[in-house]
Scaffold this active site. Structure first.
Site, PDB file in Angstrom:
ATOM      1  CG  HIS A   1       0.094  -1.977  12.245  1.00  0.00           C
ATOM      2  ND1 HIS A   1       0.403  -3.169  11.653  1.00  0.00           N
ATOM      3  CD2 HIS A   1       0.292  -1.034  11.287  1.00  0.00           C
ATOM      4  CE1 HIS A   1       0.716  -2.976  10.387  1.00  0.00           C
ATOM      5  NE2 HIS A   1       0.679  -1.676  10.150  1.00  0.00           N
TER       6      HIS A   1
ATOM      7  CE  LYS B   1      -4.931   5.553  14.166  1.00  0.00           C
ATOM      8  NZ  LYS B   1      -3.973   6.243  13.325  1.00  0.00           N
TER       9      LYS B   1
ATOM     10  CB  CYS C   1       0.803   4.658  -2.924  1.00  0.00           C
ATOM     11  SG  CYS C   1      -0.867   4.094  -3.100  1.00  0.00           S
TER      12      CYS C   1
ATOM     13  CE  LYS D   1      -5.823  -2.190   4.778  1.00  0.00           C
ATOM     14  NZ  LYS D   1      -5.613  -1.191   3.823  1.00  0.00           N
TER      15      LYS D   1
ATOM     16  CB  CYS E   1      -5.142   6.564  -4.418  1.00  0.00           C
ATOM     17  SG  CYS E   1      -4.471   5.133  -3.555  1.00  0.00           S
TER      18      CYS E   1
ATOM     19  CB  CYS F   1      -0.966   8.047  -4.504  1.00  0.00           C
ATOM     20  SG  CYS F   1      -1.761   7.696  -2.919  1.00  0.00           S
TER      21      CYS F   1
ATOM     22  CG  HIS G   1      -3.674   5.921   0.543  1.00  0.00           C
ATOM     23  ND1 HIS G   1      -2.970   5.188  -0.385  1.00  0.00           N
ATOM     24  CD2 HIS G   1      -3.179   5.591   1.750  1.00  0.00           C
ATOM     25  CE1 HIS G   1      -2.057   4.461   0.238  1.00  0.00           C
ATOM     26  NE2 HIS G   1      -2.165   4.683   1.530  1.00  0.00           N
TER      27      HIS G   1
ATOM     28  CG  HIS H   1       4.570  -2.841  11.717  1.00  0.00           C
ATOM     29  ND1 HIS H   1       3.808  -1.774  12.074  1.00  0.00           N
ATOM     30  CD2 HIS H   1       4.923  -2.648  10.419  1.00  0.00           C
ATOM     31  CE1 HIS H   1       3.701  -0.947  11.043  1.00  0.00           C
ATOM     32  NE2 HIS H   1       4.373  -1.461  10.022  1.00  0.00           N
TER      33      HIS H   1
HETATM   34  N1  MSP Z   1       8.465   0.712   4.232  1.00  0.00           N
HETATM   35  C1  MSP Z   1       7.831  -0.237   3.411  1.00  0.00           C
HETATM   36  C2  MSP Z   1       8.707  -1.455   3.174  1.00  0.00           C
HETATM   37  C3  MSP Z   1      10.030  -1.158   2.562  1.00  0.00           C
HETATM   38  S1  MSP Z   1      11.044  -2.604   2.510  1.00  0.00           S
HETATM   39  C4  MSP Z   1      12.419  -2.106   1.744  1.00  0.00           C
HETATM   40  C5  MSP Z   1       6.507  -0.692   4.039  1.00  0.00           C
HETATM   41  N2  MSP Z   1       6.325  -0.371   5.341  1.00  0.00           N
HETATM   42  S2  MSP Z   1       4.966  -0.689   6.162  1.00  0.00           S
HETATM   43  O1  MSP Z   1       5.196  -0.192   7.511  1.00  0.00           O
HETATM   44  O2  MSP Z   1       3.840  -0.175   5.478  1.00  0.00           O
HETATM   45  O3  MSP Z   1       4.833  -2.245   6.198  1.00  0.00           O
HETATM   46  C6  MSP Z   1       5.817  -3.051   6.790  1.00  0.00           C
HETATM   47  C7  MSP Z   1       5.441  -4.525   6.638  1.00  0.00           C
HETATM   48  O4  MSP Z   1       4.246  -4.781   7.379  1.00  0.00           O
HETATM   49  C8  MSP Z   1       5.163  -4.926   5.188  1.00  0.00           C
HETATM   50  O5  MSP Z   1       5.730  -6.190   4.913  1.00  0.00           O
HETATM   51  C9  MSP Z   1       3.661  -5.020   5.154  1.00  0.00           C
HETATM   52  O6  MSP Z   1       3.178  -5.943   4.208  1.00  0.00           O
HETATM   53  C10 MSP Z   1       3.376  -5.513   6.558  1.00  0.00           C
HETATM   54  N3  MSP Z   1       2.007  -5.275   6.964  1.00  0.00           N
HETATM   55  C11 MSP Z   1       1.321  -4.096   6.985  1.00  0.00           C
HETATM   56  N4  MSP Z   1       0.054  -4.340   7.447  1.00  0.00           N
HETATM   57  C12 MSP Z   1      -0.080  -5.659   7.718  1.00  0.00           C
HETATM   58  C13 MSP Z   1      -1.074  -6.465   8.292  1.00  0.00           C
HETATM   59  N5  MSP Z   1      -2.256  -6.000   8.655  1.00  0.00           N
HETATM   60  N6  MSP Z   1      -0.765  -7.774   8.496  1.00  0.00           N
HETATM   61  C14 MSP Z   1       0.457  -8.312   8.243  1.00  0.00           C
HETATM   62  N7  MSP Z   1       1.417  -7.573   7.713  1.00  0.00           N
HETATM   63  C15 MSP Z   1       1.130  -6.277   7.323  1.00  0.00           C
HETATM   64  O7  MSP Z   1       5.709  -1.301   3.355  1.00  0.00           O
END
Ligand code: MSP
Length: 516
Positions: free
Chosen positions: A19, A302, A131, A299, A145, A128, A148, A22
């Site tokens: 998304h 969906k 989480c 935030k 939680c 959870c 979630h 990422h």
């Molecule tokens: N798998 C774990 C990280 C493990 S690192 C050893 C994780 N994955 S995640 O897919 O949920 O998130 C990946 C990254 O995307 C994290 O740094 C998270 O903070 C970031 N983001 C998730 N949603 C976000 C936004 N809406 N905006 C910006 N970054 C966000 O956490």
């Protein structure tokens, strides 16, 4: 400047499609990595996927796939996104990769165990799934939680534990002294105040019967590593830690910067450094914590229907403009809002009209007046050059030459902001220079001057081209393709100090940015 620079993104969960968050994290990291390479630093950029755990098993079951096939498919989607967004990573780590990741994760486990920091115990508590973490009663709202909206599961199981509590004081000292720097300072303070409460030991494994999909605990049948040693270890296994071919680990560890989102600060600023201390490995230098991308102030979710698909946007506007938006319109350390409306506004104002217009006007004048051949006729090292005073109102640039302003003001300010990861401020400096050059054209009116003063006009156009060369240099980390297009049409010829002394410009094939 350091000789090497090692930067990482977090590794995204492979349970869903990529998304905007990422895409943002990857672009932010890529901008920093490209900047370091541009400054001549040997840079290694690691990214990848977090592919184990029960969230993934459950998602794969829903998709009616085996976990490996499921993470393979999602991994491809991430790789496709990174390709579209021009993410220049050096290695893509996958935690389900037995050869490259498991060996290193198991070697790390062994080191913690050798330090006496791993022991067997019984965990009784709540878990959870969303989480993917054990939670306490205190954290629940109405028994659920809060993240979630689901009741956690009660579990009682035999786990290995990691002696996190042992490292409380050492972590405080490393963070307070800045040896482990957490940026921004508000996040550092958050972690320090959390440490004040003391740390408890943490669950470090789960029974294989509960999570069959993971890295096995070495030498202990029936136990799988819990997320910490499985996922955080990627930052070293991605460099070859625990393998014979560990040259990258030797050269690049410790990490110079881990780029992460605000929801995973404790993992990275507490658990990961404690594991490294236990293993006798050096700590990362910086943990850079970015905010979240929101959509219309909320935030993305969906149920709210405000999820923005980064791939769809890329198809519509092109990747360079999105990278620009992330760099300039979002403060890296705070939450930043994305709406298509705001995106279009800044696209038209700053890219199509601002940068695009300046490039096309300048190139056009160079072609029309000088057949594209424009040479230096002023001494760029003289600070108070007043060579333009005679040709009009120089007040806007206070009598200083454009090259002088670039070399003493714009460039150093840009470097300073980039070095402190203030990407948006660095981008502001570039647009200040664009504004200065626009003002310079307006006050010196080369389009009129050409009729009477050819040499003075050449000086002006030369200064503008010189300015564009530095604009191209400064936007390289953010918009590498646009930077290259500009450099191509400028046709700069450099002296021994890499300063552009003359230009052989080519006409632009097409506008850099079409108005939307
Ligand atoms: N798998 C774990 C990280 C493990 S690192 C050893 C994780 N994955 S995640 O897919 O949920 O998130 C990946 C990254 O995307 C994290 O740094 C998270 O903070 C970031 N983001 C998730 N949603 C976000 C936004 N809406 N905006 C910006 N970054 C966000 O956490």
């Amino acid at each position: 400047m350091d000789e090497k620079f090692y930067i990482t993104t977090s590794i995204a969960y492979a349970n869903a499609q990529p998304h905007m968050g990422h895409a943002y994290e990857a672009v932010l990291t890529d901008i920093i990595a490209r900047y370091k390479s541009m400054r001549g630093v040997s840079t290694f950029f690691l990214t990848g996927m977090d592919e184990h755990g029960d969230k993934i098993v459950r998602a794969s079951q829903k998709a009616d796939m085996g976990p490996q096939a499921f993470v393979d498919a999602n991994g491809e989607k991430f790789k496709e996104l990174f390709k579209k967004f021009n993410i220049s990573y050096d290695y893509f780590v996958r935690t389900s990769d037995k050869t490259h990741h498991w060996t290193g994760a198991q070697t790390l486990w062994g080191k913690l165990s050798d330090s006496g920091d791993i022991y067997k115990g019984v965990y009784k508590g709540l878990y959870c799934v969303g989480c993917e973490a054990f939670v306490t009663e205190k954290e629940l709202v109405d028994g659920k939680c809060p993240h979630h909206d689901a009741a956690p599961e009660k579990v009682e199981e035999e786990n290995y534990f990691f002696r996190l509590s042992k490292y409380t004081e050492q972590l405080k000292e490393k963070i307070t002294s800045g040896e482990l720097s957490i940026i921004p300072i508000s996040r550092k303070n958050e972690i320090l105040s959390f440490l004040e409460g003391g740390l408890e030991d943490i669950s470090f494994s789960r029974p294989e019967g509960v999570i069959p999909w993971g890295v096995p605990v070495p030498g202990q049948r029936g136990h799988m590593m819990y997320v910490w040693c499985d996922a955080l270890s990627n930052y070293i296994t991605g460099l070859g830690f625990g393998r014979k071919d560990d040259e990258n680990f030797k050269k690049f560890w410790p990490a110079d910067t881990h780029v992460i989102g605000k929801d995973i600060v404790r993992f990275h600023a507490i658990i990961w450094p404690a594991m490294l201390l236990s293993a006798g490995l050096p700590l990362p230098k910086n943990i850079l914590v970015h905010g979240f991308i929101t959509s219309g102030g909320k935030k993305m979710s969906k149920s709210l229907g405000n999820v923005i698909d980064p791939m769809g946007l890329e198809d519509k506007y092109g990747v360079e403009s999105l990278r620009y938006f992330f760099a300039r319109e979002i403060t890296p350390f705070e939450d930043g809002d994305f709406t298509e409306e705001h995106f279009m506004e800044t696209y038209n104002a700053n890219l199509a009209n601002g940068l695009g217009n300046l490039v096309s006007r300048t190139i056009k004048m160079a072609g029309q007046y000088f057949d594209g051949k424009v040479s230096q006729a002023i001494d760029i090292d003289v600070p108070l050059k007043r060579e333009f005073v005679a040709v009009g109102d120089s007040a806007k640039i206070e009598g200083y030459s454009i090259p002088y302003l670039i070399r003493t003001k714009f460039l150093p300010e840009y470097y300073e902001h980039m070095d402190s990861f203030e990407i948006n401020k660095a981008a502001d400096v570039v647009w200040q220079l664009i504004g200065t050059l626009d003002g310079y054209i307006a006050s010196h009116e080369p389009f009129k001057l050409i009729k009477t003063e050819k040499q003075k006009t050449e000086n002006i156009i030369w200064s503008l081209l010189f300015g564009l060369h530095y604009i191209s240099h400064m936007i390289t980390p953010v918009m590498p393709d646009t930077a290259k297009k500009i450099e191509d049409v400028l046709g700069a010829v450099f002296d021994d100090n890499a300063l552009p002394v003359s230009f052989n410009t080519k006409p632009l094939d097409a506008a850099l940015f079409l108005r939307k």
